[in-house]
Motif scaffolding. Structure first.
Motif, PDB file in Angstrom:
ATOM      1  N   LEU A   3       0.836  -1.198   0.000  1.00 20.81           N
ATOM      2  CA  LEU A   3       0.000   0.000   0.000  1.00 20.81           C
ATOM      3  C   LEU A   3       0.872   1.249   0.000  1.00 20.81           C
ATOM      4  O   LEU A   3       0.618   2.195  -0.754  1.00 20.81           O
ATOM      5  CB  LEU A   3      -0.916  -0.003   1.228  1.00 20.81           C
ATOM      6  N   TYR A   4       1.920   1.239   0.832  1.00 24.00           N
ATOM      7  CA  TYR A   4       2.841   2.382   0.909  1.00 24.00           C
ATOM      8  C   TYR A   4       3.526   2.620  -0.431  1.00 24.00           C
ATOM      9  O   TYR A   4       3.562   3.745  -0.937  1.00 24.00           O
ATOM     10  CB  TYR A   4       3.874   2.130   2.009  1.00 24.00           C
ATOM     11  N   VAL A   5       4.065   1.555  -1.036  1.00 21.99           N
ATOM     12  CA  VAL A   5       4.769   1.669  -2.319  1.00 21.99           C
ATOM     13  C   VAL A   5       3.826   2.182  -3.399  1.00 21.99           C
ATOM     14  O   VAL A   5       4.200   3.035  -4.222  1.00 21.99           O
ATOM     15  CB  VAL A   5       5.371   0.307  -2.732  1.00 21.99           C
ATOM     16  N   ALA A   6       2.586   1.697  -3.391  1.00 21.07           N
ATOM     17  CA  ALA A   6       1.612   2.131  -4.392  1.00 21.07           C
ATOM     18  C   ALA A   6       1.376   3.634  -4.306  1.00 21.07           C
ATOM     19  O   ALA A   6       1.322   4.321  -5.336  1.00 21.07           O
ATOM     20  CB  ALA A   6       0.294   1.378  -4.188  1.00 21.07           C
ATOM     21  N   TYR A   7       1.283   4.145  -3.083  1.00 22.35           N
ATOM     22  CA  TYR A   7       1.008   5.579  -2.937  1.00 22.35           C
ATOM     23  C   TYR A   7       2.258   6.440  -3.061  1.00 22.35           C
ATOM     24  O   TYR A   7       2.151   7.647  -3.284  1.00 22.35           O
ATOM     25  CB  TYR A   7       0.245   5.839  -1.636  1.00 22.35           C
ATOM     26  N   LEU A 134      -7.414  10.341   0.216  1.00 23.39           N
ATOM     27  CA  LEU A 134      -7.131  10.132   1.635  1.00 23.39           C
ATOM     28  C   LEU A 134      -8.398   9.797   2.423  1.00 23.39           C
ATOM     29  O   LEU A 134      -8.367   8.986   3.333  1.00 23.39           O
ATOM     30  CB  LEU A 134      -6.457  11.379   2.216  1.00 23.39           C
ATOM     31  N   ALA A 135      -9.502  10.431   2.052  1.00 24.45           N
ATOM     32  CA  ALA A 135     -10.753  10.152   2.766  1.00 24.45           C
ATOM     33  C   ALA A 135     -11.190   8.705   2.551  1.00 24.45           C
ATOM     34  O   ALA A 135     -11.666   8.044   3.468  1.00 24.45           O
ATOM     35  CB  ALA A 135     -11.853  11.102   2.307  1.00 24.45           C
ATOM     36  N   ASP A 136     -10.988   8.195   1.331  1.00 19.99           N
ATOM     37  CA  ASP A 136     -11.350   6.810   1.055  1.00 19.99           C
ATOM     38  C   ASP A 136     -10.496   5.834   1.845  1.00 19.99           C
ATOM     39  O   ASP A 136     -10.916   4.714   2.134  1.00 19.99           O
ATOM     40  CB  ASP A 136     -11.198   6.511  -0.445  1.00 19.99           C
ATOM     41  N   SER A 137      -9.270   6.269   2.177  1.00 21.02           N
ATOM     42  CA  SER A 137      -8.364   5.375   2.903  1.00 21.02           C
ATOM     43  C   SER A 137      -8.608   5.413   4.409  1.00 21.02           C
ATOM     44  O   SER A 137      -8.095   4.571   5.147  1.00 21.02           O
ATOM     45  CB  SER A 137      -6.906   5.760   2.617  1.00 21.02           C
ATOM     46  N   TYR A 138      -9.366   6.418   4.850  1.00 21.18           N
ATOM     47  CA  TYR A 138      -9.600   6.551   6.290  1.00 21.18           C
ATOM     48  C   TYR A 138     -10.839   5.763   6.709  1.00 21.18           C
ATOM     49  O   TYR A 138     -11.920   5.970   6.200  1.00 21.18           O
ATOM     50  CB  TYR A 138      -9.787   8.022   6.683  1.00 21.18           C
ATOM     51  N   LYS A 139     -10.626   4.868   7.638  1.00 23.72           N
ATOM     52  CA  LYS A 139     -11.744   4.089   8.173  1.00 23.72           C
ATOM     53  C   LYS A 139     -11.649   4.156   9.689  1.00 23.72           C
ATOM     54  O   LYS A 139     -10.565   4.097  10.257  1.00 23.72           O
ATOM     55  CB  LYS A 139     -11.675   2.636   7.701  1.00 23.72           C
ATOM     56  N   GLY A 140     -12.770   4.308  10.306  1.00 26.01           N
ATOM     57  CA  GLY A 140     -12.786   4.461  11.756  1.00 26.01           C
ATOM     58  C   GLY A 140     -12.076   3.339  12.484  1.00 26.01           C
ATOM     59  O   GLY A 140     -11.483   3.535  13.523  1.00 26.01           O
ATOM     60  N   ASP A 141     -12.145   2.116  11.928  1.00 25.50           N
ATOM     61  CA  ASP A 141     -11.522   0.994  12.610  1.00 25.50           C
ATOM     62  C   ASP A 141     -10.055   0.820  12.238  1.00 25.50           C
ATOM     63  O   ASP A 141      -9.358  -0.014  12.805  1.00 25.50           O
ATOM     64  CB  ASP A 141     -12.275  -0.304  12.292  1.00 25.50           C
ATOM     65  N   SER A 142      -9.579   1.597  11.251  1.00 25.58           N
ATOM     66  CA  SER A 142      -8.180   1.475  10.836  1.00 25.58           C
ATOM     67  C   SER A 142      -7.620   2.815  10.375  1.00 25.58           C
ATOM     68  O   SER A 142      -7.298   3.003   9.200  1.00 25.58           O
ATOM     69  CB  SER A 142      -8.061   0.441   9.704  1.00 25.58           C
ATOM     70  N   PRO A 143      -7.479   3.772  11.292  1.00 26.82           N
ATOM     71  CA  PRO A 143      -6.947   5.082  10.912  1.00 26.82           C
ATOM     72  C   PRO A 143      -5.501   5.028  10.456  1.00 26.82           C
ATOM     73  O   PRO A 143      -5.028   5.934   9.766  1.00 26.82           O
ATOM     74  CB  PRO A 143      -7.085   5.896  12.207  1.00 26.82           C
ATOM     75  N   ASN A 144      -4.774   3.943  10.809  1.00 27.31           N
ATOM     76  CA  ASN A 144      -3.378   3.821  10.397  1.00 27.31           C
ATOM     77  C   ASN A 144      -3.248   3.763   8.875  1.00 27.31           C
ATOM     78  O   ASN A 144      -2.237   4.183   8.315  1.00 27.31           O
ATOM     79  CB  ASN A 144      -2.740   2.567  11.010  1.00 27.31           C
ATOM     80  N   VAL A 149      -1.110   5.919   3.678  1.00 29.47           N
ATOM     81  CA  VAL A 149      -1.375   6.523   2.362  1.00 29.47           C
ATOM     82  C   VAL A 149      -0.798   7.933   2.298  1.00 29.47           C
ATOM     83  O   VAL A 149      -0.127   8.309   1.321  1.00 29.47           O
ATOM     84  CB  VAL A 149      -2.892   6.543   2.079  1.00 29.47           C
ATOM     85  N   ALA A 150      -1.038   8.724   3.338  1.00 22.96           N
ATOM     86  CA  ALA A 150      -0.535  10.103   3.370  1.00 22.96           C
ATOM     87  C   ALA A 150       0.987  10.122   3.329  1.00 22.96           C
ATOM     88  O   ALA A 150       1.597  10.907   2.586  1.00 22.96           O
ATOM     89  CB  ALA A 150      -1.039  10.810   4.621  1.00 22.96           C
ATOM     90  N   PHE A 151       1.620   9.252   4.126  1.00 22.30           N
ATOM     91  CA  PHE A 151       3.077   9.197   4.166  1.00 22.30           C
ATOM     92  C   PHE A 151       3.640   8.726   2.828  1.00 22.30           C
ATOM     93  O   PHE A 151       4.678   9.218   2.371  1.00 22.30           O
ATOM     94  CB  PHE A 151       3.533   8.257   5.290  1.00 22.30           C
ATOM     95  N   GLY A 152       2.946   7.799   2.182  1.00 26.25           N
ATOM     96  CA  GLY A 152       3.386   7.330   0.872  1.00 26.25           C
ATOM     97  C   GLY A 152       3.352   8.439  -0.163  1.00 26.25           C
ATOM     98  O   GLY A 152       4.302   8.610  -0.941  1.00 26.25           O
ATOM     99  N   ILE A 153       2.270   9.214  -0.176  1.00 25.11           N
ATOM    100  CA  ILE A 153       2.152  10.330  -1.122  1.00 25.11           C
ATOM    101  C   ILE A 153       3.232  11.372  -0.879  1.00 25.11           C
ATOM    102  O   ILE A 153       3.883  11.854  -1.817  1.00 25.11           O
ATOM    103  CB  ILE A 153       0.749  10.957  -1.033  1.00 25.11           C
TER     104      ILE A 153
END
Length: 210
Positions: A3-7, A134-144, A149-153
């Motif tokens: 996921l990190y590499v993709a972003y 970023l909003a699509d990547s944010y989920k209440g049960d997995s904010p990490n 995604v943000a760090f990858g970008i």
């Protein structure tokens, strides 16, 4: 990790198109070397990080409001016109050739990066494009996942900046003062063009509200 590499790739793709920050980075890199060009990039990334924080806490929706966006087009245009004027007027000043000691303050070039980044073009881009990603990547049960995604970008943008400035630094070694002067003039003209684009976008927004 995937996921990190993709972003990281997404960040590289986002940073590739030439924008006002790229123009200012290249100009400062040619005139004063790698660190000054990078200071502009770090200034831009400072705003990017703040916008990520705003998105994380749900504050970025306010940036999409028309009565907030419209004044930003004018403010951004004024800042870009000021940078363009300075770039053209002082094209033959503050030039440090390769091997010479740089006198210009890093804070000054960092501030230029901040000024260029605090523009509606950058803010709207983050809200409309990054905001969605970023909003699509944010989920209440997995904010990490949002943070990865943000760090990858941001990593992708950083890699782009380092790569660009490495090329600029190598090019600078074979350029004389006259060539760097004209590069600064061209950069000023491009910044002027971005400023005019901001004025046009302001006009479009006003027209759409009438």
């Amino acid at each position: 990790m995937s996921l990190y590499v993709a972003y990281v790739m997404v960040g590289l793709a986002i940073a590739m198109p030439v924008g006002a920050i790229t123009v200012e980075m290249t100009k400062q890199g040619l005139k004063n070397g790698f660190m000054h060009g990078w200071a502009v990039g770090i200034g831009g990334m400072t705003i990017d990080v703040l916008l990520i924080v705003a998105l994380y806490f749900g504050l970025a929706q306010f940036l999409s409001l028309p009565f907030i966006q419209m004044p930003l087009w004018i403010i951004g245009a004024v800042f870009l016109f000021m940078l363009a004027y300075d770039s053209i007027k002082n094209a033959d000043k503050d030039i440090t050739l390769a091997g010479e000691k740089v006198e210009k303050s890093l804070f000054t070039t960092y501030r230029n990066g901040l000024i260029v980044a605090v523009s509606p073009g950058n803010l709207v881009f983050w809200v409309s494009v990054f905001g969605t990603v970023l909003a699509d990547s944010y989920k209440g049960d997995s904010p990490n996942q949002f943070l990865i995604v943000a760090f990858g970008i941001l990593s992708g943008i950083l890699l782009h900046d380092i790569g660009l400035l490495t090329i600029v630094s190598l090019t600078r070694k074979v350029m004389n003062q006259q060539m760097i002067k004209w590069a600064s003039i061209v950069a000023g003209i491009l910044l002027l063009g971005f400023g005019c684009y901001f004025i046009f976008e302001f006009y479009v927004d006003v027209k759409s509200m009438l």
